[in-house]
Every structure is written in structure tokens, then in C-alpha cells.
Design an enzyme around this catalytic site. Structure first.
Site, PDB file in Angstrom:
ATOM      1  N   ARG A 135       9.261  -3.338   5.468  1.00 53.54           N
ATOM      2  CA  ARG A 135       8.300  -4.660   4.668  1.00 53.54           C
ATOM      3  C   ARG A 135       8.044  -6.875   4.857  1.00 53.54           C
ATOM      4  O   ARG A 135       9.853  -6.968   4.855  1.00 53.54           O
ATOM      5  CB  ARG A 135       8.122  -5.341   2.683  1.00 53.54           C
ATOM      6  CG  ARG A 135       7.567  -3.347   3.031  1.00 53.54           C
ATOM      7  CD  ARG A 135       7.697  -2.981   1.662  1.00 53.54           C
ATOM      8  NE  ARG A 135       8.717  -3.078   0.806  1.00 53.54           N
ATOM      9  CZ  ARG A 135       9.015  -2.799   0.014  1.00 53.54           C
ATOM     10  NH1 ARG A 135       8.044  -3.218  -1.128  1.00 53.54           N
ATOM     11  NH2 ARG A 135       9.908  -2.534  -0.939  1.00 53.54           N
TER      12      ARG A 135
ATOM     13  N   CYS B  23       6.948   8.043  -5.815  1.00 49.34           N
ATOM     14  CA  CYS B  23       7.186   6.707  -5.820  1.00 49.34           C
ATOM     15  C   CYS B  23       6.902   6.230  -7.698  1.00 49.34           C
ATOM     16  O   CYS B  23       6.250   7.498  -8.059  1.00 49.34           O
ATOM     17  CB  CYS B  23       7.411   6.599  -5.263  1.00 49.34           C
ATOM     18  SG  CYS B  23       5.475   6.542  -4.611  1.00 49.34           S
TER      19      CYS B  23
ATOM     20  N   GLU C 283       1.185  -1.041  -0.038  1.00 47.91           N
ATOM     21  CA  GLU C 283       0.020   0.078  -0.038  1.00 47.91           C
ATOM     22  C   GLU C 283       0.170   1.270   0.273  1.00 47.91           C
ATOM     23  O   GLU C 283       1.844   1.409   0.622  1.00 47.91           O
ATOM     24  CB  GLU C 283      -1.097  -0.759   1.347  1.00 47.91           C
ATOM     25  CG  GLU C 283      -1.932   0.970   1.667  1.00 47.91           C
ATOM     26  CD  GLU C 283      -2.593   1.354   2.819  1.00 47.91           C
ATOM     27  OE1 GLU C 283      -1.934   0.598   4.041  1.00 47.91           O
ATOM     28  OE2 GLU C 283      -3.336   1.455   3.164  1.00 47.91           O
TER      29      GLU C 283
ATOM     30  N   CYS D 243       5.086   3.446  -7.101  1.00 50.57           N
ATOM     31  CA  CYS D 243       4.161   2.917  -6.594  1.00 50.57           C
ATOM     32  C   CYS D 243       2.626   2.730  -7.829  1.00 50.57           C
ATOM     33  O   CYS D 243       2.438   1.578  -7.991  1.00 50.57           O
ATOM     34  CB  CYS D 243       3.275   2.821  -5.401  1.00 50.57           C
ATOM     35  SG  CYS D 243       4.805   3.285  -3.890  1.00 50.57           S
TER      36      CYS D 243
ATOM     37  N   ASP E  68      14.046  -1.017   4.495  1.00 49.59           N
ATOM     38  CA  ASP E  68      12.754  -1.436   4.576  1.00 49.59           C
ATOM     39  C   ASP E  68      12.550  -1.858   5.160  1.00 49.59           C
ATOM     40  O   ASP E  68      13.020  -2.858   5.622  1.00 49.59           O
ATOM     41  CB  ASP E  68      13.006  -1.826   2.894  1.00 49.59           C
ATOM     42  CG  ASP E  68      12.050  -2.401   1.691  1.00 49.59           C
ATOM     43  OD1 ASP E  68      10.740  -2.280   2.579  1.00 49.59           O
ATOM     44  OD2 ASP E  68      11.944  -2.956   0.842  1.00 49.59           O
TER      45      ASP E  68
HETATM   46 ZN   LIG Z   1       4.690   5.384  -3.174  1.00 52.70          ZN
END
Ligand SMILES: [Zn+2]
Ligand SMILES: [Zn+2]
Length: 237
Positions: free
Chosen positions: A152, A89, A77, A91, A150
Site C-alpha cells: 500500500r 480480516c 478497499e 476490515c 504490504d
Molecule cells: Zn480485509
């Protein structure tokens, strides 16, 4: 072609009261509905994670249950990019491109994971943006705030693929960390499919930092060599 109602019922029934050990990245499938979109006809699967308390989703095209080589994108997300169209970014570009590729393929899955801002959360991401405005790169900004570059985790993603009984995937990614994390969580990756997003004046530094500091593979070569290479160099595998 889509997931039939009988199969949906079976999947949800199997997920009811499901709980695995270790419990740290367990998810339960709670509902599947049609999702017609500007990109084509999809279905959306809702998962809850009793562990992180988040609602994750999978956007599915075709009947991917028990299938091999399923074209897969695992997207984290990004409110500013996905929704607001931020140019900081790539994304949103990656999200839309992935949906187009899955539609073109006629079969595939996109996981939409609720790990905003590389999993540091929205407010922390915005604080990191403020530091980037002062000249720090994405990695330096996260470190200054006390986070890893990061944060994630793809354990939940691996579980979602398992809950959908997907046997093996072709992963749309440039991120070697995603390849080895998923592989360590037992996901069978047959191929890496590069996701090429054009560089703009706004995302240039962001993309260069991804390549230079996070080892992102920004070429357009698609084969098994780089999957094997990443896994061979992973000391955690
Ligand atoms: Zn992004
Ligand atoms: Zn579980």
C-alpha cells in the site's frame, strides 16, 4: 453542518486541470454529493487519479475545510471484508467502527482508497488466501507470490487530504507504517487514535501476524508518544 454548495464549487474548480509535480500520486476532485447512511448524514467526495486510473472516495462529516485535528480514517478497499462480511480480516469492523466514531464526533473524514488486498489486487489476494489455507501466514503468502507483505501507498491519501484543505489530523489507526508514510508525504498528524477490534477465532492469526510481523500497535493507548516514537524510528523520515 456540511460542506456548503459554494465551497464545493470552489473545491472542484480548484481541482480542475490540476496537475502536480511529481505526478506519481496526483488526484483530482470531481464531485461531492450528500450521502445519508445508516450511520448518519455524510457527504461523499469523488476523486480520480490520472496516475493509477482509480476512483477514490472520501466520506466527509461536517465542514472539514481548513480545519485542524480532523478525525481521520484511511481505509483500503477490501471486497471480501467490506462487502461480503468475511471473517478472515478486520476490515469491515474497522470501516464501520470508524464511521460510527466520526458520526459521534460530528466531524471527520474517511478515505476509501482503491488498493484492494494491501494493493496486490483482488485475484492475487484470493491466491494468497489459498496459500494461507495451507498454513502460511499473511506475510509468508504475499512473499511466496512475489509481493511485498504490504504494497500500500499513502501518497494518494495525503493528496486527497490536501485537496480538501485539511490542515492537521487525528488518525484512527494501529498501523505505524501509515503514520510515517503520511508524515513523509507532509500530513500533519496531531494524535494517533487506536481502533480496537475484538479478536475472534477467525481473525486471531491475522491480527497476531499484524502485531508480530508488521509492528501494528494493538493496545488502546491514545497519545502523541507513539506517533513520535514511530517517526523517530523511521529511517525513511
Ligand atoms: Zn480485509
Ligand atoms: Zn496533484
Amino acid at each position: 453542518m456540511k460542506l456548503a454548495l459554494s465551497k464545493i464549487k470552489e473545491l472542484i474548480e480548484a481541482s480542475k486541470d490540476h496537475q502536480c509535480d511529481p505526478y506519481d500520486c496526483c488526484v483530482q476532485l470531481v464531485g461531492i454529493a450528500d450521502l445519508p447512511s445508516q450511520f448518519g448524514e455524510f457527504q461523499i467526495c469523488a476523486f480520480v487519479s490520472p496516475c493509477d486510473g482509480k476512483e477514490h472516495t472520501a466520506i466527509v462529516k461536517g465542514d472539514i475545510v481548513e480545519k485542524e485535528n480532523v478525525l481521520t480514517r484511511i481505509h483500503s478497499e477490501c471486497l471480501t471484508g467490506d462487502v461480503m462480511g468475511s471473517k478472515r480480516c478486520d476490515c469491515r469492523d474497522q470501516l464501520l467502527e470508524s464511521l460510527k466514531l466520526i458520526q459521534k464526533e460530528g466531524e471527520g473524514v474517511l478515505l476509501y482508497l482503491r488498493q484492494e488486498g494491501r494493493n496486490i489486487g483482488l485475484t492475487e489476494k484470493i491466491r494468497a488466501y489459498a496459500l494461507q489455507d495451507q498454513g502460511y501466514d499473511t506475510v509468508e503468502a504475499n512473499l511466496l507470490l512475489g509481493w511485498e507483505p504490504d504494497e500500500r501507498d499513502y501518497g494518494v491519501a495525503a493528496h486527497i487530504l490536501r485537496s480538501l484543505h485539511i490542515k492537521s489530523i487525528r488518525l484512527l489507526t494501529n498501523n505505524p507504517d501509515k503514520l510515517w508514510q503520511l508524515s513523509n508525504h507532509g500530513v500533519v498528524i496531531k494524535e494517533r487514535v487506536p481502533l480496537i477490534i475484538p479478536t475472534t477465532e477467525y481473525n486471531r492469526t491475522y491480527l497476531e501476524t499484524k502485531a508480530r510481523k508488521s509492528g501494528h500497535l494493538l493496545g488502546d493507548k491514545a497519545d502523541m508518544r507513539d506517533v513520535k516514537e514511530v517517526l523517530a524510528h523511521s529511517h525513511k523520515s
